[in-house]
Structure formats: C-alpha cells, structure tokens
Design a protein around this motif. Structure first.
Motif, mmCIF file in Angstrom:
data_model
loop_
_atom_site.group_PDB
_atom_site.id
_atom_site.type_symbol
_atom_site.label_atom_id
_atom_site.label_comp_id
_atom_site.label_asym_id
_atom_site.label_seq_id
_atom_site.Cartn_x
_atom_site.Cartn_y
_atom_site.Cartn_z
ATOM 1 N N LEU A 193 13.548 -1.222 -19.310
ATOM 2 C CA LEU A 193 13.716 -1.067 -17.864
ATOM 3 C C LEU A 193 12.365 -1.231 -17.176
ATOM 4 N N ILE A 194 12.399 -1.453 -15.855
ATOM 5 C CA ILE A 194 11.169 -1.581 -15.075
ATOM 6 C C ILE A 194 10.634 -0.181 -14.802
ATOM 7 N N GLU A 195 9.417 0.084 -15.292
ATOM 8 C CA GLU A 195 8.792 1.387 -15.083
ATOM 9 C C GLU A 195 7.815 1.337 -13.898
ATOM 10 N N GLY A 196 7.247 0.153 -13.683
ATOM 11 C CA GLY A 196 6.299 0.006 -12.586
ATOM 12 C C GLY A 196 6.412 -1.389 -11.984
ATOM 13 N N LEU A 197 6.261 -1.457 -10.656
ATOM 14 C CA LEU A 197 6.227 -2.734 -9.946
ATOM 15 C C LEU A 197 5.180 -2.638 -8.864
ATOM 16 N N LEU A 198 4.177 -3.503 -8.954
ATOM 17 C CA LEU A 198 3.123 -3.612 -7.956
ATOM 18 C C LEU A 198 3.289 -4.962 -7.279
ATOM 19 N N ILE A 199 3.463 -4.938 -5.951
ATOM 20 C CA ILE A 199 3.625 -6.173 -5.180
ATOM 21 C C ILE A 199 2.370 -6.347 -4.329
ATOM 22 N N GLU A 200 1.687 -7.479 -4.524
ATOM 23 C CA GLU A 200 0.441 -7.721 -3.802
ATOM 24 C C GLU A 200 0.202 -9.228 -3.649
ATOM 25 N N PRO A 201 -0.597 -9.583 -2.625
ATOM 26 C CA PRO A 201 -0.904 -11.002 -2.425
ATOM 27 C C PRO A 201 -1.727 -11.564 -3.579
ATOM 28 N N GLY B 107 0.783 -1.228 0.000
ATOM 29 C CA GLY B 107 0.000 0.000 0.000
ATOM 30 C C GLY B 107 0.816 1.279 0.000
ATOM 31 N N GLU B 108 2.133 1.177 0.015
ATOM 32 C CA GLU B 108 3.000 2.356 -0.025
ATOM 33 C C GLU B 108 3.573 2.510 -1.422
ATOM 34 N N THR B 109 3.584 3.750 -1.933
ATOM 35 C CA THR B 109 4.138 4.028 -3.257
ATOM 36 C C THR B 109 5.499 4.687 -3.110
ATOM 37 N N HIS B 110 6.451 4.193 -3.885
ATOM 38 C CA HIS B 110 7.824 4.708 -3.896
ATOM 39 C C HIS B 110 8.098 5.163 -5.323
ATOM 40 N N GLN B 111 8.278 6.479 -5.528
ATOM 41 C CA GLN B 111 8.418 7.059 -6.864
ATOM 42 C C GLN B 111 9.854 7.516 -7.084
ATOM 43 N N GLY B 112 10.467 7.040 -8.178
ATOM 44 C CA GLY B 112 11.823 7.441 -8.522
ATOM 45 C C GLY B 112 12.857 6.521 -7.889
ATOM 46 N N THR B 113 14.044 6.452 -8.508
ATOM 47 C CA THR B 113 15.035 5.481 -8.057
ATOM 48 C C THR B 113 15.562 5.772 -6.654
ATOM 49 N N SER B 114 15.599 7.032 -6.236
ATOM 50 C CA SER B 114 16.068 7.327 -4.878
ATOM 51 C C SER B 114 15.119 6.740 -3.838
ATOM 52 N N ALA B 115 13.816 6.937 -4.027
ATOM 53 C CA ALA B 115 12.825 6.376 -3.106
ATOM 54 C C ALA B 115 12.819 4.857 -3.172
ATOM 55 N N ILE B 116 12.994 4.302 -4.369
ATOM 56 C CA ILE B 116 13.026 2.841 -4.519
ATOM 57 C C ILE B 116 14.259 2.273 -3.824
ATOM 58 N N LEU C 237 3.387 -13.788 -2.980
ATOM 59 C CA LEU C 237 3.217 -12.428 -3.482
ATOM 60 C C LEU C 237 3.370 -12.404 -4.994
ATOM 61 N N HIS C 238 2.518 -11.597 -5.633
ATOM 62 C CA HIS C 238 2.585 -11.395 -7.081
ATOM 63 C C HIS C 238 3.334 -10.084 -7.336
ATOM 64 N N TYR C 239 4.419 -10.179 -8.082
ATOM 65 C CA TYR C 239 5.190 -9.007 -8.492
ATOM 66 C C TYR C 239 4.742 -8.688 -9.916
ATOM 67 N N ARG C 240 3.984 -7.605 -10.081
ATOM 68 C CA ARG C 240 3.435 -7.223 -11.384
ATOM 69 C C ARG C 240 4.320 -6.135 -11.989
#
Length: 119
Positions: free
Chosen positions: A111-119, A47-56, A101-104
């Motif tokens: 490159l990876i532009e988006g990653l959603l991790i959820e059950p 449920g937390e969003t991390h935007q940009g490589t520094s936050a990731i 966990l499903h890594y979408r």
C-alpha cells in the motif's frame, strides 16, 4: 534520502497500487483512491501534510472540486522496490495554469505509505 539513483521505467511498470491510485485520482474516484493507502499514510501536497486516510480523503475530495484540470502521466521512475516517482503534466484553472509535478511514492506492505507531491 535514498542512495539509489532513480531508473526510468515505463508507466505500466509502476506497481499496481500506484496505478490504481493514479487512475482513481484522475477520474475522481475517491473510494478507490483511498483503498490504495496504508491506514497511517501521509500525503504532503503544496506544503500541507495530510495524515491518515480520513485526512487524505478530505484532501482528495477538495482537490477534485477546487480546480478543473487535465492530468497526464509523462514519466515514471523506480528508486528501489519501495520508492517510485510518477511525473505528471497538469493544465487547468489553478494558479499558473500549467505545471509538471513529481508524485514521490513510498510503499509499505503493498500500500502507499507516503506521497510527496512537488514541482
């Protein structure tokens, strides 16, 4: 989101950039993991969003030290050329102790532009 039905693929058929990220994440190699992400990438985990490589990078560092766990890739799916799902089985000292966990992944320009991790 996508009209295509995910097709099961072997884990070694995942794009190299996803495999590079997953291998680096599993071994806590943050520098290599970050190199797989687009500079403006977004990760959504718990449920937390991390935007940009520094936050990731901050998220990866925290997740590597917060809990001790094993992670095993148990299945992979291709939705289309830019969208993949990698399902992992985790066991460890996090709340609940066991989870799949499903890594979408969403890819852009190799490159990876988006990653959603959820059950």
């Amino acid at each position: 989101m996508h009209d295509s039905q995910p097709q099961g693929i072997t884990p070694d058929a995942l794009p190299d950039v996803i495999t590079r990220y997953l291998d680096a994440h599993r071994t806590h190699d943050t520098a290599t993991a970050i190199s797989a992400f687009h500079p403006d990438a977004t990760v959504n985990d718990a449920g937390e969003t991390h935007q940009g490589t520094s936050a990731i990078e901050t998220w990866l560092t925290r997740s590597a030290t917060e809990f001790t766990y094993t992670i095993e890739l148990i299945s992979a799916q291709e939705v289309d050329a830019q969208h993949y799902i990698a399902t992992h089985h985790l066991e460890g000292n996090f709340p609940g102790g066991v989870v799949d966990l499903h890594y979408r992944f969403t890819l852009n320009c190799g490159l990876i532009e988006g990653l959603l991790i959820e059950p």
